[in-house]
Scaffold this motif. Structure first.
Motif, PDB file in Angstrom:
ATOM      1  N   ALA A  19      57.115  50.532  85.346  1.00  0.00           N
ATOM      2  CA  ALA A  19      56.173  49.431  86.468  1.00  0.00           C
ATOM      3  C   ALA A  19      55.023  50.433  87.511  1.00  0.00           C
ATOM      4  O   ALA A  19      56.525  51.786  87.797  1.00  0.00           O
ATOM      5  CB  ALA A  19      56.933  48.603  87.151  1.00  0.00           C
ATOM      6  N   ASN A  20      54.132  50.214  87.606  1.00  0.00           N
ATOM      7  CA  ASN A  20      52.841  50.724  88.166  1.00  0.00           C
ATOM      8  C   ASN A  20      52.908  50.234  89.413  1.00  0.00           C
ATOM      9  O   ASN A  20      53.032  49.238  89.576  1.00  0.00           O
ATOM     10  CB  ASN A  20      51.215  50.851  87.618  1.00  0.00           C
ATOM     11  N   LYS A  27      55.387  41.230  99.700  1.00  0.00           N
ATOM     12  CA  LYS A  27      55.648  40.004  98.698  1.00  0.00           C
ATOM     13  C   LYS A  27      55.807  40.358  96.530  1.00  0.00           C
ATOM     14  O   LYS A  27      54.685  40.873  96.546  1.00  0.00           O
ATOM     15  CB  LYS A  27      55.705  38.160  98.607  1.00  0.00           C
ATOM     16  N   GLY A  59      47.338  46.459  86.980  1.00  0.00           N
ATOM     17  CA  GLY A  59      48.137  47.731  88.516  1.00  0.00           C
ATOM     18  C   GLY A  59      47.272  48.082  89.933  1.00  0.00           C
ATOM     19  O   GLY A  59      47.860  48.613  90.206  1.00  0.00           O
ATOM     20  N   ASN A  68      54.416  30.922  95.134  1.00  0.00           N
ATOM     21  CA  ASN A  68      54.267  31.833  95.610  1.00  0.00           C
ATOM     22  C   ASN A  68      53.207  30.306  96.079  1.00  0.00           C
ATOM     23  O   ASN A  68      52.270  30.625  97.575  1.00  0.00           O
ATOM     24  CB  ASN A  68      52.867  32.043  94.607  1.00  0.00           C
ATOM     25  N   ALA A  89      50.561  41.799  94.639  1.00  0.00           N
ATOM     26  CA  ALA A  89      49.931  42.049  93.838  1.00  0.00           C
ATOM     27  C   ALA A  89      49.709  41.218  93.660  1.00  0.00           C
ATOM     28  O   ALA A  89      49.998  40.108  93.552  1.00  0.00           O
ATOM     29  CB  ALA A  89      50.890  43.034  93.181  1.00  0.00           C
ATOM     30  N   GLY A 125      51.725  39.743  87.798  1.00  0.00           N
ATOM     31  CA  GLY A 125      53.147  39.022  88.031  1.00  0.00           C
ATOM     32  C   GLY A 125      54.860  40.161  87.686  1.00  0.00           C
ATOM     33  O   GLY A 125      53.990  40.800  87.369  1.00  0.00           O
ATOM     34  N   SER A 126      55.488  39.291  87.382  1.00  0.00           N
ATOM     35  CA  SER A 126      56.964  40.243  87.003  1.00  0.00           C
ATOM     36  C   SER A 126      56.941  40.947  85.850  1.00  0.00           C
ATOM     37  O   SER A 126      58.045  41.434  85.625  1.00  0.00           O
ATOM     38  CB  SER A 126      57.730  39.626  87.626  1.00  0.00           C
ATOM     39  N   ALA A 127      55.736  40.965  85.074  1.00  0.00           N
ATOM     40  CA  ALA A 127      55.712  41.514  84.100  1.00  0.00           C
ATOM     41  C   ALA A 127      57.539  41.883  83.138  1.00  0.00           C
ATOM     42  O   ALA A 127      57.768  43.246  83.367  1.00  0.00           O
ATOM     43  CB  ALA A 127      54.970  43.112  84.067  1.00  0.00           C
ATOM     44  N   PRO A 128      57.935  40.834  82.213  1.00  0.00           N
ATOM     45  CA  PRO A 128      58.934  40.665  82.565  1.00  0.00           C
ATOM     46  C   PRO A 128      59.506  41.496  80.448  1.00  0.00           C
ATOM     47  O   PRO A 128      60.492  42.159  80.987  1.00  0.00           O
ATOM     48  CB  PRO A 128      59.240  39.661  81.509  1.00  0.00           C
ATOM     49  N   PRO A 185      56.353  40.466  92.527  1.00  0.00           N
ATOM     50  CA  PRO A 185      55.947  38.842  91.901  1.00  0.00           C
ATOM     51  C   PRO A 185      57.174  37.885  91.771  1.00  0.00           C
ATOM     52  O   PRO A 185      58.312  38.648  91.796  1.00  0.00           O
ATOM     53  CB  PRO A 185      55.539  39.457  90.455  1.00  0.00           C
ATOM     54  N   THR A 186      56.993  36.588  91.983  1.00  0.00           N
ATOM     55  CA  THR A 186      58.015  35.716  91.590  1.00  0.00           C
ATOM     56  C   THR A 186      57.675  35.277  90.449  1.00  0.00           C
ATOM     57  O   THR A 186      56.201  34.876  89.857  1.00  0.00           O
ATOM     58  CB  THR A 186      57.812  35.386  92.372  1.00  0.00           C
ATOM     59  N   ALA A 187      58.435  35.086  89.485  1.00  0.00           N
ATOM     60  CA  ALA A 187      58.321  33.768  88.228  1.00  0.00           C
ATOM     61  C   ALA A 187      58.326  33.291  88.107  1.00  0.00           C
ATOM     62  O   ALA A 187      59.101  32.452  88.773  1.00  0.00           O
ATOM     63  CB  ALA A 187      59.340  34.933  87.213  1.00  0.00           C
ATOM     64  N   ILE A 231      60.179  43.214  87.097  1.00  0.00           N
ATOM     65  CA  ILE A 231      59.540  44.529  87.801  1.00  0.00           C
ATOM     66  C   ILE A 231      59.533  45.184  89.632  1.00  0.00           C
ATOM     67  O   ILE A 231      58.862  45.779  90.111  1.00  0.00           O
ATOM     68  CB  ILE A 231      58.252  45.164  87.445  1.00  0.00           C
ATOM     69  N   ILE A 277      58.250  44.298  81.031  1.00  0.00           N
ATOM     70  CA  ILE A 277      58.536  46.117  80.940  1.00  0.00           C
ATOM     71  C   ILE A 277      59.404  46.100  82.350  1.00  0.00           C
ATOM     72  O   ILE A 277      60.168  47.010  82.296  1.00  0.00           O
ATOM     73  CB  ILE A 277      57.599  46.738  81.776  1.00  0.00           C
TER      74      ILE A 277
HETATM   75  P1  NAI Z   1      51.869  39.630  84.409  1.00  0.00           P
HETATM   76  O1  NAI Z   1      51.066  39.885  85.541  1.00  0.00           O
HETATM   77  O2  NAI Z   1      53.360  39.988  84.921  1.00  0.00           O
HETATM   78  O3  NAI Z   1      51.703  40.466  82.862  1.00  0.00           O
HETATM   79  C1  NAI Z   1      50.139  40.704  82.205  1.00  0.00           C
HETATM   80  C2  NAI Z   1      50.755  42.363  82.176  1.00  0.00           C
HETATM   81  O4  NAI Z   1      50.371  42.972  82.413  1.00  0.00           O
HETATM   82  C3  NAI Z   1      51.661  42.176  80.703  1.00  0.00           C
HETATM   83  O5  NAI Z   1      51.886  43.162  80.004  1.00  0.00           O
HETATM   84  C4  NAI Z   1      52.629  43.320  81.854  1.00  0.00           C
HETATM   85  O6  NAI Z   1      53.701  44.497  81.367  1.00  0.00           O
HETATM   86  C5  NAI Z   1      51.137  44.345  82.279  1.00  0.00           C
HETATM   87  N1  NAI Z   1      51.525  44.645  84.350  1.00  0.00           N
HETATM   88  C6  NAI Z   1      51.900  43.583  85.339  1.00  0.00           C
HETATM   89  N2  NAI Z   1      51.843  44.428  85.846  1.00  0.00           N
HETATM   90  C7  NAI Z   1      52.492  45.643  85.765  1.00  0.00           C
HETATM   91  C8  NAI Z   1      52.033  46.713  87.031  1.00  0.00           C
HETATM   92  N3  NAI Z   1      52.493  46.660  87.897  1.00  0.00           N
HETATM   93  N4  NAI Z   1      52.826  48.127  85.998  1.00  0.00           N
HETATM   94  C9  NAI Z   1      52.529  48.226  84.675  1.00  0.00           C
HETATM   95  N5  NAI Z   1      51.576  46.720  83.758  1.00  0.00           N
HETATM   96  C10 NAI Z   1      51.568  45.308  84.649  1.00  0.00           C
HETATM   97  O7  NAI Z   1      51.982  38.651  83.990  1.00  0.00           O
HETATM   98  P2  NAI Z   1      52.122  37.886  83.356  1.00  0.00           P
HETATM   99  O8  NAI Z   1      53.340  37.950  81.872  1.00  0.00           O
HETATM  100  O9  NAI Z   1      51.403  36.318  82.480  1.00  0.00           O
HETATM  101  O10 NAI Z   1      53.278  36.637  83.874  1.00  0.00           O
HETATM  102  C11 NAI Z   1      54.312  37.119  84.058  1.00  0.00           C
HETATM  103  C12 NAI Z   1      55.228  35.986  85.311  1.00  0.00           C
HETATM  104  O11 NAI Z   1      55.278  36.491  86.088  1.00  0.00           O
HETATM  105  C13 NAI Z   1      55.121  34.725  84.509  1.00  0.00           C
HETATM  106  O12 NAI Z   1      56.559  33.937  85.290  1.00  0.00           O
HETATM  107  C14 NAI Z   1      53.973  34.371  86.140  1.00  0.00           C
HETATM  108  O13 NAI Z   1      54.123  32.664  86.856  1.00  0.00           O
HETATM  109  C15 NAI Z   1      54.613  35.146  87.290  1.00  0.00           C
HETATM  110  N6  NAI Z   1      53.501  35.417  88.399  1.00  0.00           N
HETATM  111  C16 NAI Z   1      53.512  36.261  89.381  1.00  0.00           C
HETATM  112  C17 NAI Z   1      53.010  35.928  90.007  1.00  0.00           C
HETATM  113  C18 NAI Z   1      52.963  36.148  91.666  1.00  0.00           C
HETATM  114  O14 NAI Z   1      53.590  36.560  92.058  1.00  0.00           O
HETATM  115  N7  NAI Z   1      52.320  36.907  92.707  1.00  0.00           N
HETATM  116  C19 NAI Z   1      51.350  36.374  89.791  1.00  0.00           C
HETATM  117  C20 NAI Z   1      50.602  36.519  88.231  1.00  0.00           C
HETATM  118  C21 NAI Z   1      51.774  35.700  87.213  1.00  0.00           C
END
Ligand code: NAI
Length: 335
Positions: free
Chosen positions: A270-271, A65, A240, A80, A256, A259-262, A67-69, A11, A264
């Motif tokens: 995305a919020n 920045k 969010g 990060n 934020a 993370g990258s919320a793959p 989010p980066t996966a 996202i 959605i």
């Molecule tokens: P995530 O935070 O991406 O998602 C967790 C849940 O929250 C999901 O259901 C997602 O749809 C929802 N969500 C998160 N942000 C949202 C937004 N802005 N609006 C609406 N819904 C939102 O965590 P997840 O799935 O464990 O990680 C996905 C990837 O993100 C991984 O590769 C992880 O390493 C990376 N990551 C990156 C971060 C960064 O760049 N700072 C921090 C945390 C995770």
């Protein structure tokens, strides 16, 4: 003023676009130097970041920045973590507060998490001993512990906060967390006007869920700080609404907490609030308080409108509908 904008993965591009539009509506005069980074960019190019990105961060000292996966188990080291180590952004500041109009478990949360950002189990010192055994090194040093606790106390005194609580598990990890706690107790003596206490991480989780108002500034080693950040986001409406700043002496990287919320990504739902709140932190840090206040008010108005708010908080809006509502609020405030 120049600043680096990294859209990131999932996202990321959707919410970074929202920040770009809002920055323009606010007339911030910020010139964004845009760079690609992340797992997606790595797949295409074999490199983690676009060339010139780290130089641009060095030159401007400011990055926002997305989010980066970090793919699990592929040997891919988190971007990060690398950026935090490369730019010595030793403090991760994560304010958490209730937002009017956002449905959540509590309406009166107002606390700040200060997370140590460079060591602990995030140092990446882990290896396989054999097929069935892996070792990880939890690195805690006195200088880094004292530096982060001092940061927490300085932040508290600059921002009218009254108490700093050190988070640990020193009853079990007597050497590592024991050293962190010892450093915290020593630094606390330098700040007689600010109350100090400590709490064991498991008890903290229970206390946060039952009554988060008893906390003011929480200072924690890296891993605990990471985990309680998501817990606290859950207290005020979800991921969010959790912004953060990775702070070093010469560089600040705003992002934020989520993370990258793959799940959605690409759906346009995305919020963008957390990244917009990180942008609000950037504006405040760079003398644009009035613009930050204007953004805050516009965000609160858009969040309270169910047709603008995104589905994660029960609305029917999309990222772009929400962004347009924020911009409408900004233009209205400016009149
Ligand atoms: P995530 O935070 O991406 O998602 C967790 C849940 O929250 C999901 O259901 C997602 O749809 C929802 N969500 C998160 N942000 C949202 C937004 N802005 N609006 C609406 N819904 C939102 O965590 P997840 O799935 O464990 O990680 C996905 C990837 O993100 C991984 O590769 C992880 O390493 C990376 N990551 C990156 C971060 C960064 O760049 N700072 C921090 C945390 C995770």
């Amino acid at each position: 003023m120049d600043a680096v904008l990294i859209a990131g993965d999932g996202i990321g591009p959707e919410i970074a676009e929202s920040v770009g539009k809002v920055s323009e509506a606010l007339n911030t005069g910020i010139h964004w130097r845009k760079f690609a980074a992340g797992a997606g960019y790595y797949e295409k190019s074999g490199a983690l970041f676009e060339e010139g990105m780290t130089d641009a961060i060095k030159e401007t000292g400011i990055a926002l920045k997305g989010p980066t996966a970090t793919p699990i188990g592929t040997g891919f080291r988190s971007i990060n973590v690398q950026l935090r180590q490369m730019f010595h952004t030793y403090a991760n500041l994560r304010p958490v507060h209730s937002i009017p109009g956002v449905k959540s478990r509590y309406e009166n949360v107002d606390l700040v998490i200060v997370r140590e950002n460079t060591e602990d189990l995030y140092k990446g010192l882990e290896y396989r001993v054999d097929d069935n055994t892996a070792h990880g090194i939890k690195l805690i040093t006195r200088p880094a512990s004292e530096r982060i606790v001092r940061f927490a106390f300085d932040y508290a005194s600059r921002n009218g906060r009254h108490k700093v609580t050190a988070v640990h598990k020193a009853n079990i990890m007597k050497e590592t967390d024991g050293l962190f706690l010892e450093a915290a107790r020593n630094v606390a003596k330098e700040y007689p006007d600010i109350a100090f206490d400590s709490v064991i991480i498991d008890a903290l989780c229970m206390k946060l869920v039952t009554d988060p108002t008893q906390f003011d500034v929480l200072v924690a080693p890296n891993l605990y700080g990471d985990i309680i950040s998501d817990l606290c986001a859950g207290l005020v409406g979800g991921l969010g609404f959790a912004p953060s700043a990775n702070i070093g002496d010469a560089t600040v990287i705003y992002e934020a907490v989520h993370g990258s919320a793959p799940d959605i990504a690409g759906k346009g739902i995305a919020n963008p609030t957390a990244l917009l709140m990180a942008f609000e932190m950037l504006l405040r840090d760079h003398g644009m308080e009035d613009k930050a206040d204007c953004l805050k008010a516009a965000l609160e108005k858009a969040l309270a409108d169910p047709q603008a708010a995104t589905p994660d908080i029960g609305g029917t809006g999309t990222t772009s509908v929400f962004t347009d509502a924020v911009i409408a609020g900004i233009l209205e405030n400016k009149r």
